[in-house]
Design a protein around this motif. Structure first.
Motif, PDB file in Angstrom:
ATOM      1  N   LYS A   1      -0.117   8.516   6.649  1.00 19.90           N
ATOM      2  CA  LYS A   1       0.544   7.609   7.027  1.00 19.90           C
ATOM      3  C   LYS A   1      -0.267   6.656   8.170  1.00 19.90           C
ATOM      4  O   LYS A   1      -0.299   5.690   8.089  1.00 19.90           O
ATOM      5  CB  LYS A   1       2.021   7.775   7.916  1.00 19.90           C
ATOM      6  CG  LYS A   1       3.047   8.249   6.755  1.00 19.90           C
ATOM      7  CD  LYS A   1       4.378   8.275   7.440  1.00 19.90           C
ATOM      8  CE  LYS A   1       4.614   9.428   8.322  1.00 19.90           C
ATOM      9  NZ  LYS A   1       5.949   9.689   8.745  1.00 19.90           N
ATOM     10  N   GLN A   2      -0.787   7.581   9.071  1.00 22.57           N
ATOM     11  CA  GLN A   2      -2.096   7.039  10.087  1.00 22.57           C
ATOM     12  C   GLN A   2      -2.969   6.345   9.312  1.00 22.57           C
ATOM     13  O   GLN A   2      -3.170   5.262   9.878  1.00 22.57           O
ATOM     14  CB  GLN A   2      -2.429   8.358  11.130  1.00 22.57           C
ATOM     15  CG  GLN A   2      -1.316   8.495  11.989  1.00 22.57           C
ATOM     16  CD  GLN A   2      -1.943   9.691  12.683  1.00 22.57           C
ATOM     17  OE1 GLN A   2      -2.875  10.279  12.466  1.00 22.57           O
ATOM     18  NE2 GLN A   2      -1.253   9.862  13.947  1.00 22.57           N
ATOM     19  N   ILE A   3      -3.559   6.866   8.165  1.00 21.17           N
ATOM     20  CA  ILE A   3      -4.580   6.182   7.561  1.00 21.17           C
ATOM     21  C   ILE A   3      -4.079   4.949   7.034  1.00 21.17           C
ATOM     22  O   ILE A   3      -4.770   3.635   6.940  1.00 21.17           O
ATOM     23  CB  ILE A   3      -5.063   7.079   6.509  1.00 21.17           C
ATOM     24  CG1 ILE A   3      -5.980   8.124   7.053  1.00 21.17           C
ATOM     25  CG2 ILE A   3      -6.047   6.308   5.623  1.00 21.17           C
ATOM     26  CD1 ILE A   3      -6.259   9.325   6.410  1.00 21.17           C
ATOM     27  N   GLY A   4      -2.839   4.686   6.441  1.00 20.37           N
ATOM     28  CA  GLY A   4      -2.174   3.786   5.675  1.00 20.37           C
ATOM     29  C   GLY A   4      -2.147   2.579   6.667  1.00 20.37           C
ATOM     30  O   GLY A   4      -2.476   1.439   6.681  1.00 20.37           O
ATOM     31  N   GLU A   5      -1.466   3.005   7.792  1.00 17.72           N
ATOM     32  CA  GLU A   5      -1.410   2.054   9.155  1.00 17.72           C
ATOM     33  C   GLU A   5      -2.770   1.467   9.519  1.00 17.72           C
ATOM     34  O   GLU A   5      -2.706   0.221   9.985  1.00 17.72           O
ATOM     35  CB  GLU A   5      -0.958   2.725  10.152  1.00 17.72           C
ATOM     36  CG  GLU A   5       0.679   3.121  10.109  1.00 17.72           C
ATOM     37  CD  GLU A   5       1.297   3.882  11.006  1.00 17.72           C
ATOM     38  OE1 GLU A   5       0.734   4.148  11.977  1.00 17.72           O
ATOM     39  OE2 GLU A   5       2.573   4.356  11.083  1.00 17.72           O
ATOM     40  N   TYR A   6      -3.859   2.365   9.498  1.00 17.59           N
ATOM     41  CA  TYR A   6      -5.226   1.671   9.915  1.00 17.59           C
ATOM     42  C   TYR A   6      -5.700   0.735   8.849  1.00 17.59           C
ATOM     43  O   TYR A   6      -6.065  -0.365   9.242  1.00 17.59           O
ATOM     44  CB  TYR A   6      -6.074   2.910  10.029  1.00 17.59           C
ATOM     45  CG  TYR A   6      -7.453   2.647  10.481  1.00 17.59           C
ATOM     46  CD1 TYR A   6      -8.082   2.305  11.821  1.00 17.59           C
ATOM     47  CD2 TYR A   6      -8.594   2.150   9.325  1.00 17.59           C
ATOM     48  CE1 TYR A   6      -9.318   1.821  12.151  1.00 17.59           C
ATOM     49  CE2 TYR A   6     -10.070   1.912   9.473  1.00 17.59           C
ATOM     50  CZ  TYR A   6     -10.013   1.601  10.980  1.00 17.59           C
ATOM     51  OH  TYR A   6     -11.647   1.142  11.203  1.00 17.59           O
TER      52      TYR A   6
ATOM     53  N   LEU B   1       0.891  -1.090   0.016  1.00 15.34           N
ATOM     54  CA  LEU B   1      -0.094  -0.055   0.106  1.00 15.34           C
ATOM     55  C   LEU B   1       0.946   1.170   0.070  1.00 15.34           C
ATOM     56  O   LEU B   1       1.755   1.485   0.859  1.00 15.34           O
ATOM     57  CB  LEU B   1      -1.114  -0.154   1.220  1.00 15.34           C
ATOM     58  CG  LEU B   1      -2.017   1.212   1.507  1.00 15.34           C
ATOM     59  CD1 LEU B   1      -2.925   1.497   0.289  1.00 15.34           C
ATOM     60  CD2 LEU B   1      -2.627   0.967   2.786  1.00 15.34           C
ATOM     61  N   LEU B   2       0.716   2.007  -1.084  1.00 16.55           N
ATOM     62  CA  LEU B   2       1.400   3.326  -1.216  1.00 16.55           C
ATOM     63  C   LEU B   2       1.073   4.426  -0.712  1.00 16.55           C
ATOM     64  O   LEU B   2      -0.423   4.713  -0.890  1.00 16.55           O
ATOM     65  CB  LEU B   2       1.972   3.474  -2.492  1.00 16.55           C
ATOM     66  CG  LEU B   2       2.644   4.621  -3.101  1.00 16.55           C
ATOM     67  CD1 LEU B   2       3.827   4.829  -2.425  1.00 16.55           C
ATOM     68  CD2 LEU B   2       2.728   4.903  -4.606  1.00 16.55           C
ATOM     69  N   THR B   3       1.429   5.277   0.076  1.00 17.95           N
ATOM     70  CA  THR B   3       0.734   6.381   0.566  1.00 17.95           C
ATOM     71  C   THR B   3       2.016   7.660   0.694  1.00 17.95           C
ATOM     72  O   THR B   3       3.067   7.291   0.427  1.00 17.95           O
ATOM     73  CB  THR B   3       0.296   6.427   2.297  1.00 17.95           C
ATOM     74  OG1 THR B   3       1.303   6.657   2.998  1.00 17.95           O
ATOM     75  CG2 THR B   3      -0.277   5.265   2.319  1.00 17.95           C
ATOM     76  N   SER B   4       1.704   8.804   0.818  1.00 19.72           N
ATOM     77  CA  SER B   4       2.459   9.893   0.957  1.00 19.72           C
ATOM     78  C   SER B   4       2.919   9.946   2.470  1.00 19.72           C
ATOM     79  O   SER B   4       2.301   9.102   3.331  1.00 19.72           O
ATOM     80  CB  SER B   4       1.935  11.149   0.761  1.00 19.72           C
ATOM     81  OG  SER B   4       0.821  11.743   1.577  1.00 19.72           O
ATOM     82  N   ASP B   5       3.974  10.700   2.886  1.00 19.69           N
ATOM     83  CA  ASP B   5       4.630  10.789   3.937  1.00 19.69           C
ATOM     84  C   ASP B   5       4.131  11.567   5.111  1.00 19.69           C
ATOM     85  O   ASP B   5       4.681  12.215   6.063  1.00 19.69           O
ATOM     86  CB  ASP B   5       6.053  10.937   4.040  1.00 19.69           C
ATOM     87  CG  ASP B   5       6.602  11.911   3.309  1.00 19.69           C
ATOM     88  OD1 ASP B   5       5.735  12.968   2.987  1.00 19.69           O
ATOM     89  OD2 ASP B   5       7.934  12.137   3.380  1.00 19.69           O
ATOM     90  N   THR B   6       2.827  12.199   4.741  1.00 20.86           N
ATOM     91  CA  THR B   6       2.475  13.255   5.840  1.00 20.86           C
ATOM     92  C   THR B   6       1.759  12.370   6.862  1.00 20.86           C
ATOM     93  O   THR B   6       1.504  11.227   6.908  1.00 20.86           O
ATOM     94  CB  THR B   6       1.226  14.000   5.001  1.00 20.86           C
ATOM     95  OG1 THR B   6       0.204  13.183   4.672  1.00 20.86           O
ATOM     96  CG2 THR B   6       1.805  14.662   3.957  1.00 20.86           C
TER      97      THR B   6
END
Length: 536
Positions: free
Chosen positions: A391-396, A382-387
């Motif tokens: 990152k928190q949404i990606g982890e969730y 899963l690719l996200t930006s580093d804001t």
């Protein structure tokens, strides 16, 4: 005698201090400088290449098209002084302002619009915003490589007369024209710099109320400075906006509290933490968060896999416990955004839920996906930006997907936004999480675009394309049938094929100093408009 001199000196000194203090106070008030934070770096200053919010904000403050938003967020004429419309509502003829100049002194002409628009739809440009030109005559066929760019429905009748022809009448034409894809470009400057145009402030010219300075293409600080060549510069009070990238919301809030920032946006846990801070504001906006799939890869090309992902995360819990703002998004079009011109109904209410949290259905689709792919264990990235919020949404999402889909392993890759955009463009991803905000208040803006990566290139469902075409032509002037046709198109895209997985509808929370007056927020998202700002 010495006492008299000392007393006189003391009086002079005290008077000087008072005068200096008054002078400094007056000087500060007259500076009209604003200091703001943004959460991500800027990717480009080219209207044909942007796909991120930071670049969009820069463009909308430093360029100007035929229309702009006024202080009430209503579209008004800007680069044009007048317009006439044909009886069939398909042809618009604009008279451009003869005093409109580029920041290098060049005149802004009709040909600058023709040049920029043709470049937007040229397949060779690979613009992420070419689909915005679908309402313009021949826009779809040109973007598909079926017609030459000179067949686009735009024509320079003279230096200051511009004619635009539509495929069919649209009710949102003036709103559409406020968007950055429809801005002109100085043809001479674009040709001079070629592929380097828009990669730095020094390789770009501007025709809006501000210009960009001190941006070299990669640095995390830049300025918007009042454009002395702008045709309506007398209406602009603000002299400078100092922008710095602050990816961590806590850091931004601390800078605000120590008076080093006049504006700071808040996300996730920091909304709750700072909601009682002076200058706190919050509002619901039509920004969406979503996941897109790389359909060029075997796993993510599988429709059952995509559906399993789309059903497997609790959106309500995300909004309540992580975001602290916004609401769950169960379709690609957000709520309280577009309303039927005949019935007044909210589109989302009419369309209903198309992609909900449904653990039973997620497991069913997951079993089908593993069967078709011939695997019991599947790993994806899963690719996200580093804001902070990304990152928190990606982890969730990672936690939810791994918990609810046994055998699935999700790795996270969080990188700077500019790199994430490039990776997405280059198909260097499995699933990408992103956000998007619209350009005009019509559901088709989300259904035919919505920030959904490679939608035009990779989603070739004939029913979907036929429905969009029918809504744009046959039912263009029939709001009821057009509405129902768009609902069918969204259902095909989201419910049947799960090309995109909606996540949430955003809320915007921010801190703003009371001395800042007239700061506008786009009616379509988080973009700030600085044109009417005054520092009191």
């Amino acid at each position: 005698m010495k006492k008299g001199i000392l007393a006189l000196f003391g009086t002079i000194l005290a008077t000087t201090i008072i005068l200096t203090a008054c002078s400094n106070k007056q000087s500060s008030a007259n500076q009209q400088d604003l200091t703001v934070a943004t959460s991500a770096e800027m990717a480009t200053l080219s209207t044909t290449k942007y796909s991120d919010t930071t670049s969009l904000e820069a463009l909308q403050n430093t360029f100007e098209g035929l229309y702009r938003f006024n202080s009430n967020n209503k579209p008004v004429l800007a680069g044009a002084s007048s317009v006439s419309v044909s009886s069939d509502k398909k042809t618009y003829t604009f008279t451009l302002r003869k005093n409109a100049k580029w920041s290098n002194g060049d005149a802004v002409t009709a040909q600058d619009y023709v040049f920029a628009w043709r470049k937007m739809v040229d397949p060779a440009s690979a613009s992420p915003n070419s689909q915005r030109f679908a309402p313009i005559k021949n826009g779809v066929d040109i973007a598909a490589g079926k017609m030459p760019v000179n067949k686009l429905g735009i024509k320079a009748l003279s230096s200051y007369k511009l004619q635009i022809t539509l495929e069919s009448p649209i009710s949102y034409f003036s709103e559409l024209m406020t968007g950055a894809p429809f801005y002109p470009q100085d043809e001479k400057i674009v040709n001079k710099y070629g592929s380097q145009y828009g990669t730095s402030a020094s390789k770009t010219v501007f025709n809006g109320p501000f210009i960009v300075t001190n941006w070299n293409g990669t640095n995390l600080k830049w300025n918007y400075v009042k454009n002395t060549k702008y045709w309506n510069k007398d209406a602009v009070t603000l002299k400078k906006v100092k922008v710095q990238v602050v990816k961590d919301a806590s850091t931004a809030a601390n800078l605000y509290k120590t008076n080093k920032l006049d504006y700071a946006m808040l996300t996730t846990d920091y909304i709750k933490q700072y909601q009682k801070t002076a200058g706190f504001h919050s509002k619901t906006i039509p920004l969406i968060g979503y996941m897109s799939f790389n359909t060029h890869r075997k796993t993510t090309a599988n429709v059952h896999f995509r559906k399993a992902i789309a059903f497997a995360y609790n959106k309500g819990s995300l909004v309540k416990n992580v975001l602290h703002a916004g609401s769950a998004l169960n379709g690609i079009v957000p709520k309280n955004f577009a309303f039927n011109t005949k019935t007044g109904n909210d589109y989302r209410k009419d369309a209903g839920n198309m992609s909900t949290y449904n653990l039973k259905e997620a497991k069913k689709q997951w079993a089908e996906a593993k069967k078709e792919l011939g695997k019991q264990k599947i790993s994806i990235e899963l690719l996200t930006s580093d804001t902070t919020d990304s990152k928190q949404i990606g982890e969730y999402l990672q936690s939810q997907l791994e918990t609810n889909l046994p055998g699935l392993s999700v790795s996270l890759r969080s990188i700077p936004l500019k790199s994430r955009l490039a990776a997405t463009t280059d198909y260097d991803f499995d699933i990408v999480y992103g956000t998007w905000q619209p350009d005009y208040a019509d559901p088709v803006n989300f259904i035919s675009d919505g920030g959904q990566y490679h939608l035009d290139d990779d989603y070739n469902n004939s029913n979907f394309r036929s429905l969009l075409n029918t809504a744009a032509t046959t039912y263009a002037t029939n709001p009821t049938k057009r509405w129902s046709t768009l609902i069918k198109a969204e259902k095909q895209l989201i419910k049947t094929d799960a090309f995109t997985a909606p996540v949430y509808q955003g809320g915007m929370s921010y801190l703003l100093k009371n001395k800042v007056k007239g700061l506008q927020i786009s009616p379509y998202g988080t973009v700030l408009f600085y044109r009417n700002v005054k520092i009191k």
